[in-house]
Design a protein around this motif. Structure first.
Motif, mmCIF file in Angstrom:
data_model
loop_
_atom_site.group_PDB
_atom_site.id
_atom_site.type_symbol
_atom_site.label_atom_id
_atom_site.label_comp_id
_atom_site.label_asym_id
_atom_site.label_seq_id
_atom_site.Cartn_x
_atom_site.Cartn_y
_atom_site.Cartn_z
ATOM 1 N N LEU A 62 0.835 -1.205 0.000
ATOM 2 C CA LEU A 62 0.000 0.000 0.000
ATOM 3 C C LEU A 62 0.870 1.255 0.000
ATOM 4 O O LEU A 62 1.681 1.452 0.904
ATOM 5 N N PRO A 63 0.697 2.090 -1.021
ATOM 6 C CA PRO A 63 1.496 3.309 -1.075
ATOM 7 C C PRO A 63 1.121 4.232 0.087
ATOM 8 O O PRO A 63 -0.015 4.233 0.545
ATOM 9 N N GLN A 64 2.063 4.959 0.558
ATOM 10 C CA GLN A 64 1.881 5.980 1.590
ATOM 11 C C GLN A 64 1.620 5.410 2.988
ATOM 12 O O GLN A 64 1.339 6.164 3.907
ATOM 13 N N LEU A 65 1.701 4.098 3.152
ATOM 14 C CA LEU A 65 1.543 3.494 4.468
ATOM 15 C C LEU A 65 2.935 3.161 4.992
ATOM 16 O O LEU A 65 3.672 2.399 4.370
ATOM 17 N N ASP A 66 3.309 3.744 6.123
ATOM 18 C CA ASP A 66 4.658 3.592 6.661
ATOM 19 C C ASP A 66 4.759 2.506 7.731
ATOM 20 O O ASP A 66 5.823 1.921 7.912
ATOM 21 N N GLU A 67 3.690 2.273 8.449
ATOM 22 C CA GLU A 67 3.689 1.279 9.521
ATOM 23 C C GLU A 67 2.288 0.699 9.647
ATOM 24 O O GLU A 67 1.301 1.412 9.540
ATOM 25 N N SER A 68 2.224 -0.617 9.853
ATOM 26 C CA SER A 68 0.939 -1.277 10.033
ATOM 27 C C SER A 68 1.161 -2.551 10.838
ATOM 28 O O SER A 68 1.992 -3.374 10.480
ATOM 29 N N ARG A 69 0.430 -2.667 11.923
ATOM 30 C CA ARG A 69 0.520 -3.896 12.711
ATOM 31 C C ARG A 69 -0.829 -4.145 13.372
ATOM 32 O O ARG A 69 -1.573 -3.215 13.693
ATOM 33 N N ALA A 70 -1.097 -5.429 13.545
ATOM 34 C CA ALA A 70 -2.366 -5.832 14.152
ATOM 35 C C ALA A 70 -2.091 -6.606 15.429
ATOM 36 O O ALA A 70 -1.182 -7.429 15.487
ATOM 37 N N VAL A 71 -2.887 -6.332 16.433
ATOM 38 C CA VAL A 71 -2.832 -7.046 17.690
ATOM 39 C C VAL A 71 -4.170 -7.763 17.846
ATOM 40 O O VAL A 71 -5.226 -7.128 17.780
ATOM 41 N N VAL A 72 -4.118 -9.078 18.022
ATOM 42 C CA VAL A 72 -5.351 -9.845 18.200
ATOM 43 C C VAL A 72 -5.877 -9.568 19.603
ATOM 44 O O VAL A 72 -5.157 -9.711 20.590
ATOM 45 N N THR A 73 -7.122 -9.139 19.680
ATOM 46 C CA THR A 73 -7.722 -8.854 20.986
ATOM 47 C C THR A 73 -8.667 -9.962 21.433
ATOM 48 O O THR A 73 -8.887 -10.143 22.610
ATOM 49 N N SER A 74 -9.256 -10.670 20.468
ATOM 50 C CA SER A 74 -10.106 -11.829 20.754
ATOM 51 C C SER A 74 -10.388 -12.524 19.425
ATOM 52 O O SER A 74 -9.953 -12.058 18.377
ATOM 53 N N ALA A 75 -11.121 -13.618 19.471
ATOM 54 C CA ALA A 75 -11.453 -14.326 18.228
ATOM 55 C C ALA A 75 -12.153 -13.369 17.276
ATOM 56 O O ALA A 75 -13.121 -12.699 17.644
ATOM 57 N N ASN A 76 -11.626 -13.251 16.070
ATOM 58 C CA ASN A 76 -12.185 -12.404 15.013
ATOM 59 C C ASN A 76 -12.242 -10.919 15.377
ATOM 60 O O ASN A 76 -13.095 -10.186 14.880
ATOM 61 N N HIS A 77 -11.333 -10.497 16.251
ATOM 62 C CA HIS A 77 -11.260 -9.087 16.628
ATOM 63 C C HIS A 77 -9.800 -8.662 16.689
ATOM 64 O O HIS A 77 -8.972 -9.359 17.273
ATOM 65 N N LEU A 78 -9.496 -7.519 16.078
ATOM 66 C CA LEU A 78 -8.129 -6.999 16.054
ATOM 67 C C LEU A 78 -8.119 -5.542 16.468
ATOM 68 O O LEU A 78 -9.116 -4.833 16.311
ATOM 69 N N GLU A 79 -6.961 -5.097 16.933
ATOM 70 C CA GLU A 79 -6.702 -3.676 17.086
ATOM 71 C C GLU A 79 -5.568 -3.378 16.111
ATOM 72 O O GLU A 79 -4.485 -3.944 16.226
ATOM 73 N N VAL A 80 -5.842 -2.532 15.141
ATOM 74 C CA VAL A 80 -4.880 -2.255 14.072
ATOM 75 C C VAL A 80 -4.294 -0.859 14.256
ATOM 76 O O VAL A 80 -5.036 0.127 14.336
#
Length: 186
Positions: A62-80
């Motif tokens: 993805l252009p212009q995206l410098d950092e991206s990470r996801a943290v799993v918070t529960s089944a089928n739920h993320l904090e991005v």
């Protein structure tokens, strides 16, 4: 004055004949900016899902995206957590956001902003298999986080949407063509 109705009447057929055409629309309603994107891509739904939820590798495609990470918070739920940049008429801007992402596997991605300087956004992305294609429909309501963001024109926003979703579409096609190739390291 004669009006040429032929091209206007044929436009829906032309759009359907081009499965990779990305249709984007941006409309302002007061303080809210409504974003809509739709496209069809010749990949299985599972592959489209894989790319659209590959938050940890999005900076690779993805252009212009410098950092991206996801943290799993529960089944089928993320904090991005994401950080990126863009330029409007030569002026540089950066953004950060933390989003709560709810996944309905292979079918729907819902996200809402928790914090950041990118403004408040709620979005829904639907994926549907239609024959050998996956149809992606994205809808979002965005409330800009600053007077500068609110001043961004709808044409610019539309160009950015097309650019972002074209990059996702190209990554889907790349992965389809090279299924055993590793995802590029961001």
């Amino acid at each position: 004055m004669k009006v040429a109705w032929g091209p206007v009447l044929l436009w829906p057929l032309v759009a359907l004949a081009q499965p990779d055409a990305i249709r984007a629309d941006v409309v302002r309603h007061g303080d809210i900016v409504m974003l809509n994107v739709e496209f069809a891509v010749a990949v299985p739904q599972a592959l489209a899902w894989e790319v659209m939820t590959d938050f940890d590798h999005m900076t690779a495609f993805l252009p212009q995206l410098d950092e991206s990470r996801a943290v799993v918070t529960s089944a089928n739920h993320l904090e991005v957590h994401q950080r990126g940049h863009y330029s409007v008429v030569g002026l540089p801007f950066s953004y950060e956001s933390v989003r709560d992402v709810s996944l309905q596997p292979m079918a729907e991605i819902r996200a809402r902003t928790l914090e950041g300087n990118a403004g408040r956004m709620e979005s829904i992305c639907d994926l549907q298999q239609r024959g050998e294609q996956t149809v992606v429909k994205y809808r979002a309501d965005w409330t800009p986080g600053s007077v500068w963001q609110a001043a961004i024109g709808t044409d610019f926003l539309k160009q950015q949407l097309v650019r972002q979703f074209d990059a996702m579409q190209q990554e889907m096609l790349r992965r389809k063509a090279h299924p055993n190739a590793p995802v590029p390291v961001p």
